[in-house]
Design a protein around this motif. Structure first.
Motif, PDB file in Angstrom:
ATOM      1  N   UNK A   1     -14.960 -17.110-101.313  1.00 32.41           N
ATOM      2  CA  UNK A   1     -15.733 -15.936-100.909  1.00 32.41           C
ATOM      3  C   UNK A   1     -16.231 -15.279-102.175  1.00 32.41           C
ATOM      4  N   UNK A   2     -17.411 -14.662-102.087  1.00 29.70           N
ATOM      5  CA  UNK A   2     -17.843 -13.878-103.249  1.00 29.70           C
ATOM      6  C   UNK A   2     -17.985 -12.411-102.865  1.00 29.70           C
ATOM      7  N   UNK A   3     -17.281 -12.061-101.800  1.00 28.51           N
ATOM      8  CA  UNK A   3     -17.288 -10.656-101.401  1.00 28.51           C
ATOM      9  C   UNK A   3     -16.306  -9.877-102.295  1.00 28.51           C
ATOM     10  N   UNK A   4     -16.806  -8.892-103.060  1.00 28.31           N
ATOM     11  CA  UNK A   4     -15.940  -8.202-104.028  1.00 28.31           C
ATOM     12  C   UNK A   4     -14.705  -7.570-103.372  1.00 28.31           C
ATOM     13  N   UNK A   5     -14.868  -6.983-102.200  1.00 26.57           N
ATOM     14  CA  UNK A   5     -13.722  -6.336-101.553  1.00 26.57           C
ATOM     15  C   UNK A   5     -12.652  -7.366-101.207  1.00 26.57           C
ATOM     16  N   UNK A   6     -13.084  -8.489-100.658  1.00 27.76           N
ATOM     17  CA  UNK A   6     -12.115  -9.538-100.318  1.00 27.76           C
ATOM     18  C   UNK A   6     -11.433 -10.092-101.555  1.00 27.76           C
ATOM     19  N   UNK A   7     -12.238 -10.283-102.618  1.00 27.87           N
ATOM     20  CA  UNK A   7     -11.667 -10.816-103.856  1.00 27.87           C
ATOM     21  C   UNK A   7     -10.637  -9.841-104.429  1.00 27.87           C
ATOM     22  N   UNK A   8     -10.980  -8.554-104.348  1.00 28.12           N
ATOM     23  CA  UNK A   8     -10.036  -7.521-104.776  1.00 28.12           C
ATOM     24  C   UNK A   8      -8.731  -7.599-104.006  1.00 28.12           C
ATOM     25  N   UNK A   9      -8.856  -7.756-102.707  1.00 28.98           N
ATOM     26  CA  UNK A   9      -7.664  -7.819-101.862  1.00 28.98           C
ATOM     27  C   UNK A   9      -6.801  -9.030-102.184  1.00 28.98           C
ATOM     28  N   UNK A  10      -7.458 -10.139-102.457  1.00 34.47           N
ATOM     29  CA  UNK A  10      -6.721 -11.358-102.817  1.00 34.47           C
ATOM     30  C   UNK A  10      -5.896 -11.100-104.081  1.00 34.47           C
ATOM     31  N   UNK A  11      -6.574 -10.520-105.080  1.00 31.55           N
ATOM     32  CA  UNK A  11      -5.886 -10.267-106.348  1.00 31.55           C
ATOM     33  C   UNK A  11      -4.756  -9.257-106.146  1.00 31.55           C
ATOM     34  N   UNK A  12      -5.032  -8.219-105.378  1.00 36.18           N
ATOM     35  CA  UNK A  12      -4.025  -7.181-105.148  1.00 36.18           C
ATOM     36  C   UNK A  12      -2.782  -7.768-104.480  1.00 36.18           C
ATOM     37  N   UNK A  13      -3.005  -8.574-103.451  1.00 36.78           N
ATOM     38  CA  UNK A  13      -1.907  -9.191-102.725  1.00 36.78           C
ATOM     39  C   UNK A  13      -1.078 -10.092-103.652  1.00 36.78           C
ATOM     40  N   UNK A  14      -1.815 -10.906-104.392  1.00 39.69           N
ATOM     41  CA  UNK A  14      -1.178 -11.840-105.313  1.00 39.69           C
ATOM     42  C   UNK A  14      -0.338 -11.084-106.350  1.00 39.69           C
ATOM     43  N   UNK A  15      -0.923 -10.011-106.910  1.00 45.73           N
ATOM     44  CA  UNK A  15      -0.264  -9.301-108.001  1.00 45.73           C
ATOM     45  C   UNK A  15       0.893  -8.441-107.511  1.00 45.73           C
ATOM     46  N   UNK A  16       0.805  -7.929-106.279  1.00 47.50           N
ATOM     47  CA  UNK A  16       1.849  -7.044-105.767  1.00 47.50           C
ATOM     48  C   UNK A  16       3.206  -7.748-105.767  1.00 47.50           C
ATOM     49  N   UNK A  17       3.198  -8.990-105.343  1.00 46.06           N
ATOM     50  CA  UNK A  17       4.434  -9.788-105.346  1.00 46.06           C
ATOM     51  C   UNK A  17       5.002  -9.899-106.759  1.00 46.06           C
ATOM     52  N   UNK A  18       4.095 -10.110-107.684  1.00 47.30           N
ATOM     53  CA  UNK A  18       4.526 -10.320-109.071  1.00 47.30           C
ATOM     54  C   UNK A  18       5.086  -9.026-109.672  1.00 47.30           C
ATOM     55  N   UNK A  19       4.406  -7.910-109.382  1.00 48.23           N
ATOM     56  CA  UNK A  19       4.901  -6.610-109.846  1.00 48.23           C
ATOM     57  C   UNK A  19       6.363  -6.400-109.437  1.00 48.23           C
ATOM     58  N   UNK A  20       6.636  -6.721-108.155  1.00 48.88           N
ATOM     59  CA  UNK A  20       7.957  -6.400-107.605  1.00 48.88           C
ATOM     60  C   UNK A  20       9.056  -7.252-108.215  1.00 48.88           C
ATOM     61  N   UNK A  21       8.676  -8.395-108.768  1.00 48.20           N
ATOM     62  CA  UNK A  21       9.711  -9.254-109.334  1.00 48.20           C
ATOM     63  C   UNK A  21       9.685  -9.285-110.866  1.00 48.20           C
ATOM     64  N   UNK A  22       8.838  -8.433-111.460  1.00 51.81           N
ATOM     65  CA  UNK A  22       8.732  -8.473-112.923  1.00 51.81           C
ATOM     66  C   UNK A  22       9.898  -7.731-113.577  1.00 51.81           C
ATOM     67  N   UNK A  23      10.327  -8.244-114.735  1.00 50.74           N
ATOM     68  CA  UNK A  23      11.428  -7.624-115.471  1.00 50.74           C
ATOM     69  C   UNK A  23      10.921  -6.642-116.519  1.00 50.74           C
ATOM     70  N   UNK A  24       9.746  -6.944-117.040  1.00 48.33           N
ATOM     71  CA  UNK A  24       9.214  -6.116-118.131  1.00 48.33           C
ATOM     72  C   UNK A  24       7.752  -5.810-117.857  1.00 48.33           C
ATOM     73  N   UNK A  25       7.354  -4.590-118.195  1.00 47.20           N
ATOM     74  CA  UNK A  25       5.937  -4.227-118.140  1.00 47.20           C
ATOM     75  C   UNK A  25       5.454  -3.923-119.548  1.00 47.20           C
ATOM     76  N   UNK A  26       4.350  -4.536-119.952  1.00 45.16           N
ATOM     77  CA  UNK A  26       3.784  -4.238-121.273  1.00 45.16           C
ATOM     78  C   UNK A  26       2.449  -3.529-121.061  1.00 45.16           C
ATOM     79  N   UNK A  27       2.327  -2.364-121.655  1.00 43.65           N
ATOM     80  CA  UNK A  27       1.074  -1.623-121.546  1.00 43.65           C
ATOM     81  C   UNK A  27       0.498  -1.398-122.926  1.00 43.65           C
ATOM     82  N   UNK A  28      -0.747  -1.002-122.944  1.00 42.10           N
ATOM     83  CA  UNK A  28      -1.338  -0.514-124.180  1.00 42.10           C
ATOM     84  C   UNK A  28      -1.098   0.974-124.240  1.00 42.10           C
TER      85      UNK A  28
END
Lengths: 467, 245
Positions: A174-201
C-alpha cells in the motif's frame, strides 16, 4: 561499483535522479512552511536574536554550564559520561548495556548517534537496535542513510516506503500514508514494550536542572525515554543552555524554522531516572556528552557553527542541497551546515571539498534561526584548505597567473586586448560554443560570450583622445 | 556636478565594454563627471571566494592603491564586486597595515551603480524608454543579500517608459553562477541555472535584467542553448537605451 569519494562524484549521482527530486519537493515545502510560520509570529526576528545570544553565551561558558549540568544530572540520580570521541561514547554505552543485561535497544531520532555510527557499533556486539522515529525506521529497514537533518527520508516517496514495508515487513503493498503509519506503529509498539534500553538524542540540555529536552512529532521520544529500564541520552557537548527559559526561547524558533510548526507535537523535558513513587520512567538515566572534535572547533575561528540548533532550515533553502541531494555531502550532516560542520569536526584532510559545495549565495544565513554566518564560515574553511595545500585541483596556477596580470596594469591591458583578438578566431557572432581543456567546464553547459575586441579601457582612451 | 570614479570591473572591461559605456552615458546624463582610474584591473573577488587570500590580497591592494588617491563616489556596475570591496577587502589586511585603513576609506566610497542612482542621486526615473518590452529582474545574491540591492533597480525599471516589469518566480534563489563555482562544479551550477531559466521563461518576460554581468553571462550563455527569444541586459544598458525628450 566505485564508491564515490568526492562531493562532485556523489553529487553527480544525485543530480536529476528521482530521490533528489523527491527531496527537493520536501525541502521547498518545508521552506515555505518556515516562511509562513515566521510571518505568523511577530516576535520571530526578536526571538532569533535572543536565541543567537543564548547559544553564543552557552558556547562562551561551556565548561561551567556542563559542570553544572553534570552535577544536576547526578543530583537527580543520573549518570554523566564525558566522551572524547566516538569510540569512548560507544564503549560507555556498551558497558552500560552489558552491566544491565540489555538485549534490545530502541532509539529515538538522533543525529549525534548517526555521527558516531552507534547502531553499527552496537549491532556488532549482538545488541538489537531498532530506530523508532518513522523516518529513521525506514532508513534502518532500507539500509540507507539520512538525507536531511530533520527529515531523514525526504528523498523517498510513499511508493518507495510501500515497497519497502511490503518486502521487509511482509504486508500487502500500500502507498497510503495513514496505513503505512499504522503498520509502523503496530510493529514498533511491540518492540517498545520489550526493549531493555532506550537511546535518545538531546535537542537542548538545561544546565540549571540537569534536564534534557526532546522534540518529536511522533511521541516515540517519550516512549523511548520512559518505557525501557535504561535510558541513555547522547548529546553533543554544545547542546547546553543555562536555564529552562533559555530552552523555551530555543523552542520558539526551532520548530518554526524546521517544519513551520509553532511547537513540535511532543516536547519532553526529562530530568533524572524514576523517583520513588513515580508511575513510570527508567531505572537508570545516563547522559553521554560527546566532544568528537567540538573542543577543537570551539577553540578555532569557526566556533560559531556550534550555535546550530539542528533545524535544517539552511538545507531547505540551499540550491546546491536541493539539486545534489543530502547524500552528496557524504556524512551525517548535509546542506550548508554539513559543508561547514563535517570538515570542522572531522578535519579538512578528508573533507576539503565540502566547503566548496556552495555558490555562496547566502540563503542559508537568511534562513538560520540563530543567524550563523554560514557563507563566512565556508570562506574561512576555504582559506584554511588553501593554506593546508588542499585547494581545488589546478586552480592555484591559474590564479597566480591571473593575479600577475591583475597587479600589473600594462600586462592586464595587453592581455585583455589579446583575449579579444584571439576570441575572433573561435567565436561566432560574439559567442564561443566550445572550449578545450578546463574551458569545457563552462562550454559544456553554456555558451561563453567572446571577450570584446576592444576592451572598455581602450574605448575610454579613444574617447579621451576625441574630446 | 558630482564627480564619480568608475570601477568598471574586470568582466565589464574585457567582456562587456558596452555595459561600461552605458554606465558612463547614464551617469553623465544625470550630471555626473565620470573619471576612470586607468590602472584598475580586478578587485580580487575570484581568488577570495575560493580561499586564495594571498592572491586576493595582492589584487585588492592594487585596486585600493589605484582608487584611494581619487575623490568622489566609486561607482561599480556589480553588486558582488561592490560587496567584495565594501565587506571583504579591508579584512584581508591586518589592522596595523596602512593598506587596511586605505581599504576602509575606499570601502566607504564604493557604491553599486543602480543603488548610487536611487539612493545617492535620488533618481527613480532615469528618463529611459524601452517600448513594447517586458522585463524581469534577477536579484543577484551578493548585491541583494549583503548590500540590500533590489528595490532600487526594480524602481528604475518600473519607470522606464514603455517597459512592463513582471515578477520573476522564486527570484531570490541563486542562479548557480557563484564565481569559480560555475567551473569547479559545473554540472551543479548548470542544474541550478536550469531551474532559474525555467522561472525566467515562466515570467513571460522577453528581457532579463540584472546588476551583475557575471550572473548574466552565465544565464545568457545558458539561455542560448534553450531559446533565443529572451534577451539579457545589464540595467545600465536598459537605462541608457533611448532617452525620452
Amino acid at each position: 561499483m566505485n564508491v564515490p569519494v568526492t562531493f562532485v562524484e556523489r553529487a553527480h549521482r544525485g543530480i536529476g535522479n528521482r530521490s533528489t527530486a523527491a527531496g527537493e519537493v520536501g525541502a521547498r515545502r518545508m521552506m515555505s512552511h518556515r516562511i509562513a510560520a515566521s510571518a505568523d509570529y511577530p516576535a520571530m526576528e526578536e526571538m532569533r536574536d535572543q536565541a543567537r545570544r543564548i547559544r553564543l553565551y552557552a558556547l562562551g561558558h561551556l565548561d561551567e554550564l556542563l559542570a553544572r549540568f553534570s552535577d544536576e544530572v547526578e543530583g537527580a540520580g543520573g549518570h554523566v559520561h564525558f566522551a572524547a570521541d566516538a569510540d569512548e561514547a560507544i564503549a560507555y554505552i556498551r558497558k552500560v548495556a552489558e552491566e544491565t543485561n540489555v538485549r534490545r535497544i530502541v532509539k529515538s531520532k538522533s543525529m549525534v548517534t548517526e555521527e558516531i555510527h552507534l547502531n553499527a557499533a552496537l549491532e556488532a556486539h549482538d545488541l538489537e537496535v531498532v530506530e523508532t522515529d518513522l523516518g529513521e525506521f525506514i532508513i534502518q529497514l532500507s539500509g540507507d542513510t539520512p538525507s536531511h537533518i530533520i527529515a531523514p527520508v525526504m528523498h523517498k516517496t510513499r511508493q518507495d516506503v510501500g515497497e519497502l514495508f511490503s518486502e521487509k515487513l511482509g504486508i500487502e503493498y500500500t502507498d497510503d500514508p495513514t496505513e503505512l503509519n499504522n503498520v509502523a506503529r503496530h510493529h514498533l509498539r511491540e518492540i517498545f514494550l520489550s526493549a531493555d534500553m532506550g537511546i535518545s538524542g538531546c535537542n537542548v540540555a538545561i544546565a540549571e536542572s540537569g534536564s534534557i529536552v526532546l522534540v518529536t512529532n511522533e511521541g516515540n521520544g517519550r516512549l523511548t525515554t520512559s518505557a525501557p529500564r535504561i535510558h541513555v541520552a547522547v548529546m553533543g557537548m554544545e547542546r547546553i543552555v543555562p536555564t529552562l527559559s533559555d530552552a523555551a526561547v530555543i523552542l520558539e524558533v526551532l520548530a518554526r524554522s524546521a517544519t513551520g510548526q509553532r511547537l513540535s507535537v511532543y516536547t519532553n523535558i526529562v530530568t533524572g531516572a524514576r523517583r520513588p513513587g513515580d508511575p513510570d520512567g527508567p531505572e537508570e538515566f545516563h547522559v553521554v556528552i560527546l566532544d568528537n572534535g567540538r573542543s577543537r572547533v570551539l577553540a578555532g575561528d569557526a566556533a560559531e557553527v556550534l550555535a546550530c540548533i539542528r533545524c535544517g532550515a539552511c538545507l531547505n533553502v540551499c540550491p546546491v542541497y536541493r539539486e545534489a541531494g543530502g547524500h552528496a555531502y557524504g556524512f551525517t550532516y548535509s546542506g550548508p551546515i554539513g559543508a561547514v560542520i563535517t570538515p570542522s569536526l572531522m578535519g579538512l584532510a578528508e573533507w576539503h571539498d565540502l566547503p566548496y559545495a556552495s555558490s555562496l549565495c547566502g540563503a542559508c544565513l537568511d534562513a538560520c534561526p540563530v543567524r550563523i554566518d554560514l557563507p563566512g564560515l565556508l570562506l574561512k574553511l576555504r582559506r584554511d584548505a588553501v593554506s593546508e595545500g588542499l585547494g581545488p585541483d589546478g586552480l592555484e596556477g591559474a590564479l597566480k597567473w591571473f593575479t600577475r596580470l591583475a597587479t600589473n596594469p600594462g600586462m592586464w591591458r595587453g592581455a585583455t586586448r589579446a583575449g579579444g583578438w584571439s576570441a575572433k578566431l573561435i567565436a561566432r557572432q560574439g559567442w564561443i560554443k566550445s572550449l578545450p581543456g578546463r574551458g569545457s567546464a563552462w562550454t559544456d553547459y553554456r555558451d561563453l560570450p567572446a571577450p570584446a575586441a576592444k576592451p572598455f579601457h581602450a574605448r575610454w582612451k579613444e574617447r579621451q583622445r576625441e574630446s | 556636478m558630482p564627480k564619480v570614479q568608475l570601477f568598471v570591473t574586470c568582466l565589464v572591461d574585457s567582456f562587456f565594454p558596452e555595459v561600461g559605456e552605458a554606465v558612463v552615458a547614464v551617469l553623465e546624463r544625470h550630471g555626473c563627471t565620470v573619471e576612470f582610474p586607468f590602472d584598475q584591473t580586478c578587485c580580487g573577488q575570484p581568488a577570495f571566494n575560493v580561499g586564495y587570500h594571498d592572491q586576493a590580497r595582492a589584487m585588492a591592494e592594487h585596486t585600493i592603491k589605484v582608487l584611494d588617491g581619487t575623490d568622489g563616489t566609486i561607482v561599480v556596475p556589480s553588486g558582488s564586486c561592490a560587496d567584495m570591496m565594501i565587506n571583504h577587502s579591508p579584512e584581508l589586511f591586518q589592522p596595523d597595515d596602512p593598506i587596511h585603513a586605505a581599504a576602509a576609506r575606499v570601502a566607504r566610497r564604493v557604491k553599486e551603480f543602480s543603488s548610487f542612482l536611487v539612493d545617492d542621486l535620488g533618481i527613480t526615473d532615469a528618463g529611459a524608454s524601452c517600448e513594447g518590452r517586458t522585463a524581469t529582474y534577477h536579484p543577484s545574491c551578493h548585491g541583494f543579500r549583503n548590500l540590500g540591492i533590489r528595490q532600487q533597480p526594480e524602481t528604475l525599471l518600473d519607470n522606464v517608459a514603455g517597459l512592463e516589469r513582471v515578477e520573476l518566480p522564486d527570484a531570490e534563489t541563486c542562479c548557480g553562477f557563484g564565481g569559480l563555482f560555475s567551473v569547479e562544479m559545473p554540472e551543479l551550477s548548470a542544474s541550478i541555472m536550469s531551474t532559474k531559466l525555467t522561472n525566467v521563461e515562466a515570467s513571460g518576460a522577453d528581457l532579463l535584467v540584472g546588476v551583475d554581468v557575471s550572473c548574466l553571462m552565465h544565464l545568457a550563455g545558458g539561455l542560448r542553448r534553450r531559446s533565443r527569444e529572451i534577451e539579457v541586459k545589464h540595467i545600465a544598458e536598459v537605462l541608457a537605451e533611448e532617452t525620452r525628450t
